[in-house]
Write a protein that holds these residues in place. Structure first.
Motif, PDB file in Angstrom:
ATOM      1  N   VAL A 198       0.835  -1.196   0.089  1.00 46.10           N
ATOM      2  CA  VAL A 198      -0.017   0.046  -0.094  1.00 46.10           C
ATOM      3  C   VAL A 198       0.876   1.275  -0.005  1.00 46.10           C
ATOM      4  N   LEU A 199       2.079   1.204   0.656  1.00 46.50           N
ATOM      5  CA  LEU A 199       2.879   2.390   0.793  1.00 46.50           C
ATOM      6  C   LEU A 199       3.626   2.663  -0.636  1.00 46.50           C
ATOM      7  N   LEU A 200       3.690   1.452  -1.274  1.00 48.98           N
ATOM      8  CA  LEU A 200       4.559   1.617  -2.765  1.00 48.98           C
ATOM      9  C   LEU A 200       3.668   2.111  -3.518  1.00 48.98           C
ATOM     10  N   GLN A 367       3.574  -2.215 -10.945  1.00 45.21           N
ATOM     11  CA  GLN A 367       3.777  -0.464 -10.890  1.00 45.21           C
ATOM     12  C   GLN A 367       3.330  -0.200 -12.303  1.00 45.21           C
ATOM     13  N   TYR A 368       3.720  -0.988 -13.538  1.00 45.86           N
ATOM     14  CA  TYR A 368       3.552  -0.382 -14.855  1.00 45.86           C
ATOM     15  C   TYR A 368       1.652  -0.211 -15.049  1.00 45.86           C
ATOM     16  N   GLY A 373      -2.350   3.391 -15.858  1.00 44.87           N
ATOM     17  CA  GLY A 373      -3.949   3.431 -15.294  1.00 44.87           C
ATOM     18  C   GLY A 373      -4.186   4.858 -15.051  1.00 44.87           C
ATOM     19  N   VAL A 374      -3.264   5.207 -13.967  1.00 41.15           N
ATOM     20  CA  VAL A 374      -3.640   6.817 -13.245  1.00 41.15           C
ATOM     21  C   VAL A 374      -3.327   7.691 -14.243  1.00 41.15           C
ATOM     22  N   VAL A 375      -2.140   7.465 -15.326  1.00 41.47           N
ATOM     23  CA  VAL A 375      -1.952   8.570 -16.247  1.00 41.47           C
ATOM     24  C   VAL A 375      -3.137   8.658 -17.169  1.00 41.47           C
ATOM     25  N   LEU A 376      -3.744   7.447 -17.790  1.00 35.75           N
ATOM     26  CA  LEU A 376      -4.617   7.528 -18.538  1.00 35.75           C
ATOM     27  C   LEU A 376      -5.984   8.181 -17.866  1.00 35.75           C
ATOM     28  N   LEU A 377      -6.253   7.811 -16.685  1.00 30.66           N
ATOM     29  CA  LEU A 377      -7.195   8.676 -16.237  1.00 30.66           C
ATOM     30  C   LEU A 377      -7.109   9.985 -16.051  1.00 30.66           C
ATOM     31  N   LEU A 378      -6.027  10.524 -15.673  1.00 28.34           N
ATOM     32  CA  LEU A 378      -5.643  12.048 -15.647  1.00 28.34           C
ATOM     33  C   LEU A 378      -5.588  12.563 -17.041  1.00 28.34           C
TER      34      LEU A 378
END
Length: 780
Positions: A198-200, A367-368, A373-378
């Protein structure tokens, strides 16, 4: 087309950027400033891992903990060192007392020679504090004479408060972790931190969320002055260039601005690097030498920024028809399509979906997939916002003159308005998601200390042998102290060495003892045995407290230091007591309770003093007044401020890193938005002058500019809230945490974003008023 021809077209665009007169230079400089701000922050970001590693290495190099069970024997190369850390207001002060035992005793990093007794060497930040009026209370606690300063290699940051003072007699109080004998500095047992999935995940998301707005601003900066550039390209079409050539020339102009932006960025970075040595953000400070970007990452930035500038420019020109007689942009543009814009956030959710429910028990998150996923959402925010702005402003109706001017401008150039807001929308969406994630997992990294802060707010820990009675009186005489519960504490065993059974011994007056146990009655000279306490779980207190039984104070254990045998015989008048309210650590007090007259003189040196204080928080600097009293009782005494909860250090470090990064990104957002706003006003100079010349009031034009900013901002923040809540929900489900929305955090993040934009808009009003003059119609 040959590669030589393409390169020649690019170089022609570069020449236009720098030799196109004041217009070309202005656009190039504006682009360079916008790109440079982004590049500077990217370089600072690439330097963060090295800065953190440098701080860790400095901390490890000056470590003075041995983790040894037996004290090191005295020699000509040993040093006795005591941890005498201080707290001053909300700051931590790292303190060490030094007693060299031979000519070859190790010097701490950054210290040239040992301070004598009554002397100390301090960090530059501490010296500045002690020399100022605000450090007067701390100066009372550190009466030693300053004889030098600690060099950079002995500090973890430029704003760190630290000192080394000379001492004597420390060897008589050797205790593991607090007073130790060492023969070198350095961490003897570097700890390998356990990986917490979770921290990572938090670290990954923090980096993506902080860097995405930077990338968005760089992409927007290379498009400054787009309308004027397209009119110049129309002139090129008139003299014979084809469409592909004009696009390559435009890419060359963008390339020139981006390369100049790299130069500006390096300059901004070097300035920021030096300023970082004088700054402290959320109690984190660094030296400029720490901020060395990774060469590989710096090279990646140097290549990616110009390449992105060219690609963004070509992408922007795909829907612009540049003909010899003008640019077909002012006509009714084709409506933006929605379907492909929805694919980006949907693809992001698809990448994150396989990890839903993983929690921390199923290994690390990929991590990929997380990053993608986060990049595409933003990125989906930047794709959806132009469509949202276009769709909404197309339906806006009539209103006042200022409103109509603003709406018509937005209808003609909704893409430009959306680009200005994209960065702030991405930042807010990411911040909302992170706020939800941090709030959701906060309980997992926060534990209760069990300390009852309603009864006690501070604790003073006194070395053994210090009489607790006089110390308690000193605390009672301290301004702001309302109550003092003073105890001398130790441990009793059934044998002097390696006892099988034992319990605690607590000495205090009747008033103090009633705070930790239920006593039938109490007078000085009484002795009690507490039965049924949680502390004594598994011990038969009836047998242990049998009258006449011999017990030993402070017994020694195998592998530990040997203690002199100090026996105590359970008196015949011992009485039973019941556990009282919990005072320390959430565990009730058990064992033996003694009033002062019942304590034999032989026992007193083996007991440690503890004073629990109730203080009036409304008294200014009450905590420091108590700390000063503690130091006056004994320089090796320690003071602890109680808290109901405490957080995991790594969780706090990640949260602090987020706040530091967010502060830098917000500064970039504000600066870049201001540059963008000024560029927009510069392009509309003649239009504004014409409106004023025809009698339009300046107040009307100012309001129209505010409406042009406010409408896209409101739409952008609403979209950011929707995407941020979606991303936050998915991240919470990935960590196996119940989904709950921290509406206070959502509203605060949204408000901060709106405040930044409003501040920038207000800062742009003075230039706007200067541009609204009929003289602006003059031309050469």
């Amino acid at each position: 087309m040959s590669m030589r021809q393409g390169a020649a077209d690019l170089m022609l665009g570069v020449r236009f950027a720098f030799t196109g007169g004041r217009e070309g230079w202005t656009r190039a400089v504006l682009t360079a400033v916008g790109v440079g701000l982004g590049v500077a922050l990217l370089l600072l970001t690439t330097a963060v891992p090295n800065a953190l590693a440098a701080r860790h290495d400095r901390e490890a190099a000056r470590s003075d903990v041995t983790f040894a069970t037996d004290p090191m024997p005295k020699a000509d190369d040993t040093l006795v060192i005591a941890d005498v850390d201080e707290d001053f207001r909300d700051d931590e002060v790292r303190g060490r007392a030094l007693e060299p035992e031979g000519p070859r005793a190790p010097l701490p990093p950054g210290v040239e020679k040992f301070p004598a007794v009554g002397e100390m060497v301090v960090s530059p930040a501490l010296k500045e504090l002690l020399d100022s009026g605000s450090g007067a209370l701390l100066r009372e606690r550190l009466p030693d004479r300053i004889v030098g300063t600690i060099a950079e290699e002995g500090l973890i940051g430029s704003a760190e408060l630290a000192y080394y003072r000379g001492a004597e007699g420390l060897a008589e109080h050797l205790t593991a972790g607090r007073i130790e004998r060492i023969d070198r500095f350095g961490d003897p047992m570097p700890a390998e931190e356990q990986s917490d999935p979770v921290l990572l995940l938090l670290v990954l998301v923090v980096f993506v969320v902080l860097l995405m707005p930077v990338a968005v601003f760089i992409a927007a900066a290379v498009r400054f002055g787009g309308e004027r550039r397209d009119r110049r390209l129309a002139a090129l079409r008139l003299v014979g260039s084809d469409r592909r050539m004009t696009r390559r020339i435009a890419a060359g102009e963008a390339l020139a601005g981006a390369v100049l932006g790299l130069v500006f960025g390096v300059g901004f970075f070097l300035v920021g690097r030096q300023l970082a040595g004088n700054a402290e953000v959320f109690r984190i400070s660094v030296f400029p030498s720490y901020l060395d970007p990774s060469p590989l990452l710096a090279l990646l930035v140097a290549v990616a920024v110009p390449a992105a500038a060219v690609l963004v420019t070509l992408f922007a020109l795909r829907g612009v028809v540049i003909e010899p007689l003008g640019v077909v942009r002012s006509g009714r543009p084709a409506r933006r399509r929605l379907w492909w814009r929805l694919l980006l956030p949907l693809a992001g959710l698809a990448m994150l979906y396989p990890m839903i429910g993983n929690g921390r028990d199923n290994g690390d998150f990929n991590q990929y997939l997380v990053t993608g996923g986060v990049v595409l959402l933003l990125v989906g925010v930047t794709a959806l916002l132009p469509w949202v702005v276009e769709s909404v402003v197309a339906r806006l109706g009539s209103g006042g003159v200022a409103w109509q001017l603003a709406v018509r401008r937005l209808q003609l150039s909704s893409g430009t308005a959306a680009r200005m807001v994209n960065g702030i929308a991405v930042a807010v969406a990411g911040a909302i998601a992170l706020q939800m994630l941090f709030a959701g997992v906060d309980d997992d990294y926060t534990r209760s200390t069990g300390q009852d802060v309603s009864r006690v707010q501070m604790e003073a820990q006194l070395p053994s042998g210090i009489p607790i009675g006089p110390a308690a009186e000193k605390f009672r005489g301290t301004k702001g102290v309302e109550a003092v519960y003073a105890f001398s504490e130790g441990y009793l065993g059934d044998r002097a060495h390696d006892p099988e059974h034992g319990s605690t011994i607590t000495v205090g007056d009747c008033a103090s003892l009633r705070e930790v146990a239920r006593l039938p009655s109490c007078a000085d000279g009484d002795v009690f045995a507490v039965h049924g306490a949680e502390w004594d779980m598994g011990e038969d207190m009836t047998k242990l407290a049998a009258p006449g039984r011999k017990l030993y104070v402070d017994p020694s254990y195998e592998g530990g230091p040997e203690h002199p045998e100090t026996a105590w015989t359970v008196p015949r008048n011992i009485r039973a007591a019941k556990p009282g309210p919990e005072l320390v650590g959430g565990i009730d007090t058990g064992g033996f309770l003694l009033t002062p007259k019942a304590v034999p003189d032989a026992l007193r040196p083996a007991l440690d003093g503890h004073a629990y204080l109730k203080v009036d928080a409304s008294v200014p600097d009450v905590h420091d007044l108590v700390r000063n009293t503690t130091t006056s009782i004994d320089p090796l005494a320690d003071t602890v401020t109680w808290a109901a909860t405490e957080r995991t250090d790594r969780f706090d470090a990640i949260r602090t890193g987020l706040f530091v990064g967010a502060a830098c990104v917000l500064a970039l957002i504000g600066a870049s938005l201001l540059v963008s706003q000024l560029e927009q006003l510069r392009e509309r100079k003649k239009l504004l002058s014409a409106l004023v010349a025809f009698g339009t009031r300046r107040r009307t034009l100012s309001l129209s500019v505010l409406w042009q900013t406010a409408i896209p901002i409101v739409l952008g923040l609403l979209l950011a809230c929707a995407v941020g809540l979606t991303l936050g929900t998915v991240l919470l489900k990935m960590t196996g945490t119940p989904v709950r929305v921290d509406w206070t955090g959502v509203l605060s993040m949204t408000g901060i974003g709106a405040a930044v934009v409003l501040t920038v808009t207000l800062c742009s009003l003075p230039p706007l008023l200067r541009l609204m003059r009929p003289e602006g119609l003059r031309t050469e």
